[in-house]
Write a protein that holds these residues in place. Structure first.
Motif, PDB file in Angstrom:
ATOM      1  N   ARG A 224      60.837  39.778  41.323  1.00  0.00           N
ATOM      2  CA  ARG A 224      60.735  39.989  39.860  1.00  0.00           C
ATOM      3  C   ARG A 224      62.072  39.740  39.168  1.00  0.00           C
ATOM      4  N   ILE A 225      63.161  40.135  39.799  1.00  0.00           N
ATOM      5  CA  ILE A 225      64.495  39.870  39.237  1.00  0.00           C
ATOM      6  C   ILE A 225      64.673  38.365  39.020  1.00  0.00           C
ATOM      7  N   LEU A 226      64.089  37.575  39.912  1.00  0.00           N
ATOM      8  CA  LEU A 226      64.226  36.121  39.842  1.00  0.00           C
ATOM      9  C   LEU A 226      63.134  35.471  39.005  1.00  0.00           C
ATOM     10  N   GLY A 227      62.306  36.294  38.356  1.00  0.00           N
ATOM     11  CA  GLY A 227      61.292  35.764  37.459  1.00  0.00           C
ATOM     12  C   GLY A 227      59.966  35.409  38.105  1.00  0.00           C
ATOM     13  N   LEU A 228      59.747  35.835  39.332  1.00  0.00           N
ATOM     14  CA  LEU A 228      58.478  35.533  40.005  1.00  0.00           C
ATOM     15  C   LEU A 228      57.372  36.471  39.546  1.00  0.00           C
ATOM     16  N   LYS A 229      56.157  35.955  39.547  1.00  0.00           N
ATOM     17  CA  LYS A 229      54.975  36.801  39.355  1.00  0.00           C
ATOM     18  C   LYS A 229      54.751  37.503  40.690  1.00  0.00           C
ATOM     19  N   VAL A 230      54.528  38.809  40.638  1.00  0.00           N
ATOM     20  CA  VAL A 230      54.386  39.605  41.856  1.00  0.00           C
ATOM     21  C   VAL A 230      53.202  40.547  41.709  1.00  0.00           C
ATOM     22  N   ALA A 231      52.420  40.653  42.756  1.00  0.00           N
ATOM     23  CA  ALA A 231      51.318  41.619  42.829  1.00  0.00           C
ATOM     24  C   ALA A 231      51.274  42.157  44.257  1.00  0.00           C
ATOM     25  N   TYR A 232      50.668  43.317  44.399  1.00  0.00           N
ATOM     26  CA  TYR A 232      50.597  43.972  45.704  1.00  0.00           C
ATOM     27  C   TYR A 232      49.141  44.264  46.078  1.00  0.00           C
ATOM     28  N   PRO A 233      48.380  43.242  46.470  1.00  0.00           N
ATOM     29  CA  PRO A 233      46.990  43.497  46.866  1.00  0.00           C
ATOM     30  C   PRO A 233      46.943  44.475  48.053  1.00  0.00           C
ATOM     31  N   GLU A 234      46.071  45.440  47.943  1.00  0.00           N
ATOM     32  CA  GLU A 234      45.983  46.500  48.951  1.00  0.00           C
ATOM     33  C   GLU A 234      45.781  45.968  50.362  1.00  0.00           C
TER      34      GLU A 234
END
Length: 175
Positions: free
Chosen positions: A139-149
């Motif tokens: 996220r610091i680098l501007g990436l889209k991030v999600a945490y699928p269970e």
């Protein structure tokens, strides 16, 4: 006057070339792991390059439980920021590499310190593991991030998911 101008241009060219050469590459790794080999699946980042002030950077960071035990399955446990030995760096899946500016580098280092210095039991297999740590760096680098269970314990699959979420990376999914 011409001589002064010439000196100024030489100094400007030297300053420009040193700034142009200053960059830090950050690579996102996963390690397949094996219970038999004593290394669990893991994700971490490595950084290498030069800051604008000429400081050389060669670091890597991951987040883990301080001790591998069954207690990890029951809730939060003591944590550690891990650094990998060179031999492990060569045995990883390298998912993608980005170029960081100095401000991003220092934000990553701040995050590393915050997670390392967090009081109490900060590692949680389901809510604050190596994937969450690397995701916050992304996220610091501007990436889209999600945490699928269904990926919270599968670092390679998760980084492949991040790769697909961020086509601008032009990275390949690792089999």
């Amino acid at each position: 006057m011409v001589r002064t101008l010439r000196h100024f241009l030489v100094l400007l060219a030297l300053a420009w070339s040193s700034l142009a050469a200053a960059e830090v590459q950050i690579t996102f790794h996963s390690f397949n792991g094996s219970v038999i080999a004593g290394r669990y699946p893991h994700t971490f980042i490595s950084m290498e390059g030069t800051l604008e002030d000429g400081t050389a950077v060669k670091e890597n960071y991951g987040f883990s439980a301080k001790r591998a035990s069954i207690a990890v399955l029951r809730g939060p446990v003591e944590h550690i920021i891990m650094t990998e030995k060179e031999k492990w760096l060569t045995k990883t899946n390298r998912h993608f590499t980005l170029t960081m500016n100095d401000a991003q580098y220092w934000k990553v280092r701040k995050l590393v310190s915050e997670w390392r210095d967090a009081p109490g039991k900060f590692y949680d297999l389901d809510t604050r593991n190596c994937i969450h740590f690397v995701g916050e760096i992304g996220r610091i680098l501007g990436l889209k991030v999600a945490y699928p269970e269904d990926m919270l314990r599968k670092p390679k699959a998760w980084l492949n998911h991040i790769t697909k979420m961020n086509p601008v990376l032009r990275a390949k999914v690792i089999d």
